[in-house]
Design a protein around this motif. Structure first.
Motif, PDB file in Angstrom:
ATOM      1  N   LYS A   1      10.027  14.143   3.617  1.00 49.32           N
ATOM      2  CA  LYS A   1       8.904  14.987   3.792  1.00 49.32           C
ATOM      3  C   LYS A   1       7.768  13.827   3.122  1.00 49.32           C
ATOM      4  O   LYS A   1       6.474  14.431   3.502  1.00 49.32           O
ATOM      5  N   GLY A   2       7.987  13.105   2.122  1.00 51.70           N
ATOM      6  CA  GLY A   2       6.803  12.246   1.891  1.00 51.70           C
ATOM      7  C   GLY A   2       6.174  12.799   0.544  1.00 51.70           C
ATOM      8  O   GLY A   2       6.583  13.540   0.010  1.00 51.70           O
ATOM      9  N   GLU A   3       4.897  12.482   0.528  1.00 56.71           N
ATOM     10  CA  GLU A   3       4.314  12.772  -0.372  1.00 56.71           C
ATOM     11  C   GLU A   3       3.933  14.285  -0.736  1.00 56.71           C
ATOM     12  O   GLU A   3       3.767  15.180   0.574  1.00 56.71           O
ATOM     13  N   VAL A   4       3.758  14.891  -1.707  1.00 59.22           N
ATOM     14  CA  VAL A   4       3.486  16.187  -1.987  1.00 59.22           C
ATOM     15  C   VAL A   4       2.529  16.591  -3.080  1.00 59.22           C
ATOM     16  O   VAL A   4       2.271  15.564  -4.028  1.00 59.22           O
ATOM     17  N   ARG A   5       1.524  17.201  -2.764  1.00 62.59           N
ATOM     18  CA  ARG A   5       0.268  17.339  -3.406  1.00 62.59           C
ATOM     19  C   ARG A   5      -0.062  18.649  -3.810  1.00 62.59           C
ATOM     20  O   ARG A   5      -0.909  19.468  -3.215  1.00 62.59           O
TER      21      ARG A   5
ATOM     22  N   ASP B   1       4.535  10.741  -5.237  1.00 58.20           N
ATOM     23  CA  ASP B   1       4.819  10.076  -3.847  1.00 58.20           C
ATOM     24  C   ASP B   1       6.218   9.791  -4.285  1.00 58.20           C
ATOM     25  O   ASP B   1       6.913   8.860  -5.105  1.00 58.20           O
ATOM     26  N   PRO B   2       7.326  10.304  -3.384  1.00 56.45           N
ATOM     27  CA  PRO B   2       8.916  10.248  -3.813  1.00 56.45           C
ATOM     28  C   PRO B   2       9.429   8.887  -3.112  1.00 56.45           C
ATOM     29  O   PRO B   2      10.623   8.747  -2.984  1.00 56.45           O
TER      30      PRO B   2
ATOM     31  N   ILE C   1       3.925   9.635  -9.991  1.00 55.19           N
ATOM     32  CA  ILE C   1       2.700  10.584  -9.855  1.00 55.19           C
ATOM     33  C   ILE C   1       1.559   9.843  -9.470  1.00 55.19           C
ATOM     34  O   ILE C   1       1.149   8.579  -9.832  1.00 55.19           O
ATOM     35  N   VAL C   2       0.797  10.498  -8.514  1.00 56.82           N
ATOM     36  CA  VAL C   2      -0.479   9.814  -7.869  1.00 56.82           C
ATOM     37  C   VAL C   2      -1.289  10.913  -7.883  1.00 56.82           C
ATOM     38  O   VAL C   2      -1.299  12.110  -7.859  1.00 56.82           O
ATOM     39  N   ILE C   3      -2.781  10.155  -8.042  1.00 52.21           N
ATOM     40  CA  ILE C   3      -3.895  11.238  -7.889  1.00 52.21           C
ATOM     41  C   ILE C   3      -4.727  10.561  -6.663  1.00 52.21           C
ATOM     42  O   ILE C   3      -4.780   9.111  -6.583  1.00 52.21           O
ATOM     43  N   TRP C   4      -5.165  11.546  -5.975  1.00 52.71           N
ATOM     44  CA  TRP C   4      -5.646  11.172  -4.738  1.00 52.71           C
ATOM     45  C   TRP C   4      -7.205  11.705  -4.772  1.00 52.71           C
ATOM     46  O   TRP C   4      -7.540  12.496  -5.218  1.00 52.71           O
ATOM     47  N   GLU C   5      -8.308  10.581  -4.098  1.00 57.25           N
ATOM     48  CA  GLU C   5      -9.457  11.339  -3.844  1.00 57.25           C
ATOM     49  C   GLU C   5      -9.690  11.375  -2.435  1.00 57.25           C
ATOM     50  O   GLU C   5      -9.786  10.347  -1.642  1.00 57.25           O
ATOM     51  N   GLY C   6      -9.426  12.530  -1.994  1.00 56.11           N
ATOM     52  CA  GLY C   6      -9.365  12.656  -0.344  1.00 56.11           C
ATOM     53  C   GLY C   6      -8.126  12.140  -0.082  1.00 56.11           C
ATOM     54  O   GLY C   6      -6.906  12.451  -0.451  1.00 56.11           O
ATOM     55  N   SER C   7      -8.245  11.102   1.008  1.00 56.59           N
ATOM     56  CA  SER C   7      -6.888  10.565   1.465  1.00 56.59           C
ATOM     57  C   SER C   7      -6.585   8.917   0.611  1.00 56.59           C
ATOM     58  O   SER C   7      -5.589   8.711   0.879  1.00 56.59           O
ATOM     59  N   LYS C   8      -7.646   8.786  -0.171  1.00 53.52           N
ATOM     60  CA  LYS C   8      -7.382   7.595  -0.972  1.00 53.52           C
ATOM     61  C   LYS C   8      -6.458   7.755  -2.313  1.00 53.52           C
ATOM     62  O   LYS C   8      -6.819   8.604  -3.001  1.00 53.52           O
TER      63      LYS C   8
ATOM     64  N   LEU D   1       3.801  -6.429 -16.564  1.00 57.90           N
ATOM     65  CA  LEU D   1       2.866  -5.881 -15.404  1.00 57.90           C
ATOM     66  C   LEU D   1       3.316  -4.470 -15.125  1.00 57.90           C
ATOM     67  O   LEU D   1       4.443  -4.068 -15.446  1.00 57.90           O
ATOM     68  N   LYS D   2       2.271  -3.917 -14.572  1.00 56.46           N
ATOM     69  CA  LYS D   2       2.400  -2.643 -13.670  1.00 56.46           C
ATOM     70  C   LYS D   2       2.751  -3.108 -12.466  1.00 56.46           C
ATOM     71  O   LYS D   2       1.931  -3.813 -11.761  1.00 56.46           O
ATOM     72  N   LEU D   3       4.006  -2.668 -12.029  1.00 53.34           N
ATOM     73  CA  LEU D   3       4.623  -3.165 -10.611  1.00 53.34           C
ATOM     74  C   LEU D   3       3.620  -2.723  -9.645  1.00 53.34           C
ATOM     75  O   LEU D   3       3.156  -1.662  -9.585  1.00 53.34           O
ATOM     76  N   PRO D   4       3.563  -3.477  -8.372  1.00 54.36           N
ATOM     77  CA  PRO D   4       2.961  -3.274  -7.231  1.00 54.36           C
ATOM     78  C   PRO D   4       3.155  -2.162  -6.751  1.00 54.36           C
ATOM     79  O   PRO D   4       4.438  -1.725  -6.921  1.00 54.36           O
ATOM     80  N   ASP D   5       2.208  -1.450  -5.871  1.00 56.87           N
ATOM     81  CA  ASP D   5       2.615  -0.171  -5.212  1.00 56.87           C
ATOM     82  C   ASP D   5       3.522  -0.468  -3.890  1.00 56.87           C
ATOM     83  O   ASP D   5       3.395  -1.839  -3.549  1.00 56.87           O
ATOM     84  N   PHE D   6       4.012   0.489  -3.369  1.00 58.73           N
ATOM     85  CA  PHE D   6       4.684   0.281  -1.893  1.00 58.73           C
ATOM     86  C   PHE D   6       5.975  -0.428  -2.052  1.00 58.73           C
ATOM     87  O   PHE D   6       5.975  -1.534  -1.202  1.00 58.73           O
TER      88      PHE D   6
END
Length: 849
Positions: free
Chosen positions: A171-175, A196-197, A203-210, A366-371
């Motif tokens: 199902k992807g992201e859950v907010r 973001d599974p 854990i992610v914080i979004w501002e709108g879709s970003k 490092l904080k490892l890159p996203d995606f």
């Protein structure tokens, strides 16, 4: 007489009955039954009195919402039902309808909110709602106690212990968490928080879709992209149901602790705990915490580091896409490869035998890159350790980097590397794919060329040194006007003039080992300062005078000329250079270079036109320029500078001589900590050291340091406390010698304890200073000046106390130990342990009653 006694008893009984009647109307314990109406002035209270359910309004608004809040002073709402459809009057009601749903009705009996049960309740059955002590409102069937609906499954902006967050990769992201629109408006805001599974959980914080912030990947213990020392990381747990569905929970290490996580209307996620002693909620963690926490601050293939200047740099082998914007401080465009990878060259030009094989650059912390993409736990039956992970990356032409993390496994990136943060401590290791030429070892032929070039360079350097020795002997006693001005570091963008320079680090480099430093010519520094004339003198430091100078190019400098009898020898000189050259922070003074000549030792700093803080703070005419706002900025800037030295710099540094004269002010009156001649470097696990050479300034020394020679980061905290109180009061520490406690800290404690703290505030700013904040800062100063080092807060806590007006401050103890000079504060440096009867120092112990 009997009548007179009967009347008061009757009145007392009457008031008690009225109170009980009122209470019975307003408070409904624990549950709601079907058909029961909870009116606007009613309250449902959990069994343990932890939470209440009822109607509320935000500040200055008539709109009514149904919510749940904690039953403590200050009422923090943790759940709102009808946040998108408020009631405009006080005629609303909460009830359980005939179909078993929880509903909110307005004054006209229209439904404005419903629990919308997916399963209907038979007519001959009924349901019941119960408010639990964990803040969960549960709707269940009375006949079989089956749970039909719960508020924990429909949260608003708050995550509580006991909540379950389902993790579903398909199902992807859950907010599930949505911020309030503003501090007083509970309607849905601009920020969401959730999971973001994909691949590894985060854990992610979004501002709108970003994306605005992310926690980094879950490794089974912690989220790896947040400061490793953060206590709130521990307590999360990823669980697996019998049907193999996964869910995330949080339970505090101390089960009695009241805690919650909340996404604020400003986009900041906070961990908030209840401080029982102070009866207040206290914010202990917040994300994003600094500019490097902001998502992808430096763009793709960029690295954000708080200890570097500028904050953003490109990965090795990469360069800014837009140099103009990059130099202006706009790093969002990110970076691009300098040299294409081998497969990219082959795809465009065909096979090139002269192109070496791609390799990998290792980066730590490092904080490892996203995606990220995860590789299966084994390849051909072999565990995917680091070596196999590298092979897997090599076998995929579009692989840009890989990492192997315990608890996660082999991690592969097939896209541009996004949101990289360089930690000072902790973090993970990342291997970045680069062209062979960027790694410097593409072939044996290249290695031969490099070896030959290095040997030639060594021979040329030897010849240059030999010639320099000869020229130096010839030039002694020559004309100063013919000496080149200076030799500077190329990285600063300045020109380099070494032709004929006899002073260029020949003497100094033999004595000072370590990193390269910019060396100025001594004779040109003498010319720049008008031969160290009195009219160019800026002040007198503990180890010698400081002069203003002007180089040929017009650049103004400040020159510290170390006194031969100052006690700062070559070791301190080297110490200051090594330290400052490695430190980069907006609140630390910048070292431009140094110079040595025979027994002369000079340090060359950037010139700060507003001199030092004491020139303004203790001058009745000048102190008016420091209003309350500016003093707050100075205090916060100094605190951030010390925190950088203690925690965030490459080295852990104790300054040991913090005082107003060592705080310089730039053209905007921003503070910069200077004078690192007495600073000491601590190892990673070292917390305390002992010395038989007590150095520093009377009045600013911590008691354990002055008396026993023990120093630690808490010694600087003590000095900061004195400095903070001096800034607030506008008076020197020594000016309180004749007061009740013989020290500024003790005097401040007495005024604060007697609720007369405002008397300490400088009269020139007393009317500007907000009473609450001024008293809070005085308390922080006293906390920093506690006698026992263990009672003082760390600088990280001090910064948090200064920046947060809601954080509860610990209680202070009466200062007992007083160590003061019998004359004006002065620098001391002694080869033997401090003698309390010598050197004009008097110490006394005041006993409590």
């Amino acid at each position: 007489m009997e009548t007179a006694k009967t009347v008061p008893f009757f009145l007392l009984s009457f008031f008690i009955l009225c109170f009980l009647a009122l209470f019975s109307h307003a408070a409904i314990f624990d549950s709601i039954t079907q058909g029961q109406l909870i009116r606007d002035d009613d309250r449902v209270v959990s069994h343990g009195l932890n939470f209440e359910l009822g109607f509320f309004s935000s500040q200055d608004s008539r709109r009514r919402y149904v919510g749940i809040w904690d039953d403590v002073p200050g009422r923090s709402v943790i759940w709102v039902a009808n946040r998108e459809n408020p009631i405009e009057d006080t005629e609303g009601a909460l009830t359980i309808s005939k179909d078993g749903n929880l509903v909110i009705l307005d004054g006209k009996n229209y439904t404005v909110w419903s629990s919308n049960l997916s399963i209907s309740i038979p007519r001959n059955k009924s349901s019941k709602a119960i408010l639990r002590d964990n803040g969960n409102l549960i709707l269940s069937s009375i006949s079989n106690s089956r749970k039909l609906w719960q508020s924990f499954d429909h949260p608003t902006d708050t995550f509580l212990p006991g909540m379950i967050l389902l993790v579903n990769e398909t199902k992807g992201e859950v907010r599930p968490f949505v911020s309030w629109k503003s501090a007083d408006d509970p309607s849905p805001g601009n920020y969401t928080m959730g999971l973001d599974p994909r691949a590894a959980l985060q854990i992610v914080i979004w501002e709108g879709s970003k994306r605005r912030w992310r926690s980094g990947y879950w490794d089974g213990r912690i989220f790896t992209g947040v400061n490793m020392t953060s206590s709130y990381l521990y307590g999360f747990r990823l669980n697996v149901n019998e049907d193999q569905t996964r869910y995330l929970t949080y339970n505090p290490l101390n089960s009695s602790e009241k805690v919650r996580f909340q996404i604020g209307w400003d986009g900041t996620q906070r961990k908030i705990i209840w401080e029982e002693g102070e009866r207040k909620w206290l914010t202990v963690e917040s994300e994003p915490y600094n500019e490097c926490d902001m998502y992808n601050k430096c763009g793709n293939f960029g690295v954000c580091s708080l200890s570097s200047s500028p904050t953003c740099t490109c990965l090795k082998g990469f360069e800014p896409k837009d140099w103009d914007q990059w130099q202006k401080g706009n790093w969002s465009g990110g970076c691009k490869r300098k040299t294409p990878l081998k497969n990219e060259i082959e795809a465009s030009n065909g096979t090139d035998k002269n192109v070496g094989e791609d390799g990998f650059l290792m980066m730590k912390g490092l904080k490892l890159p996203d995606f990220v993409n995860l590789v299966a736990s084994s390849i051909s039956g072999i565990d995917v350790a680091t070596e196999n992970c590298e092979n897997h990356c090599v076998s995929h032409s579009n692989c840009t980097a890989y990492a192997y993390v315990n608890g996660i496994g082999c991690m592969i990136w097939h896209v541009e590397l996004v949101d990289i943060y360089q930690f000072e401590n902790g973090g993970n290791m990342l291997f970045i794919r680069l062209a062979a030429s960027e790694l410097g070892s593409s072939s044996k032929k290249t290695m031969v060329v490099i070896i030959v070039a290095v040997m030639a360079g060594v021979i040329c350097l030897g010849l240059c040194v030999w010639l320099a020795c000869i020229l130096q002997r010839k030039r002694k006693g020559g004309n100063n006007e013919d000496v080149p001005m200076f030799v500077t570091n190329k990285s600063r963008g300045s020109s380099v003039d070494v032709s004929g320079s006899t002073e260029f680090s020949l003497e100094a480099t033999n004595q000072l080992s370590g990193p390269e430093f910019p060396f100025f010519n001594f004779h040109c520094i003498a010319i720049a300062t008008n031969n160290f004339s009195e009219e160019n003198k800026l002040g007198q430091g503990g180890f010698g005078p400081v002069y203003k100078g002007k180089l040929r190019g017009g650049e103004e400098i400040a020159v510290k000329r170390l006194s031969r009898c100052s006690g700062q020898g070559l070791e301190e000189f080297k110490n200051e250079m090594v330290l400052i050259a490695k430190l980069q922070h907006r609140n630390l003074v910048r070292l431009l270079g140094c110079s040595t000549h025979e027994e002369e030792k000079l340090l060359v700093y950037e010139y700060l036109p507003n001199k030092s803080l004491d020139c303004y703070l203790f001058d009745p005419d000048e102190q008016k320029k420091l209003d309350w706002k500016k003093r707050c900025e100075i205090i916060e800037g100094i605190a951030r500078g010390i925190l950088y030295l203690h925690r965030d710099s490459r080295l852990r540094i104790i300054h040991r001589d913090l005082k107003a004269s060592n705080i310089l002010l730039d053209e905007n009156m921003n503070p910069k900590i200077s004078d690192f001649g007495l600073a000491r470097i601590f190892g990673g696990n070292q917390n305390e050291a002992n010395t038989n050479r007590v150095v520093g300034t009377y009045g600013y020394m911590a008691p354990e340091y002055a008396m026993e020679g023990l120093f630690s980061v808490k010694s600087d905290v003590y000095s900061f406390g004195v400095l903070l109180l001096e800034i607030v009061s506008g008076r020197k520490n020594t000016s309180f010698r004749d007061k009740d406690g013989s020290s500024l800290i003790r005097h401040a404690w007495h005024l604060w304890n007697e609720e007369r703290g405002m008397e300490l505030v400088d009269p020139t700013i007393r009317d500007q200073a907000p009473r609450r904040k001024a008293l809070r800062w005085i308390q922080i100063g006293v906390l920093c000046g506690q006698d026992r080092a263990g009672d003082r807060p760390s600088m990280s806590n001090v910064v948090l106390m200064l920046e947060s007006e809601t954080m509860v401050l610990p209680s202070t103890k009466q200062p007992l130990l007083i160590c003061m000079s019998s004359s004006e504060d002065k620098n001391v440096h002694m080869e033997e342990p401090l003698d309390v009867s010598s050197n004009g120092l008097t110490c006394s112990m005041t006993l409590g009653r």
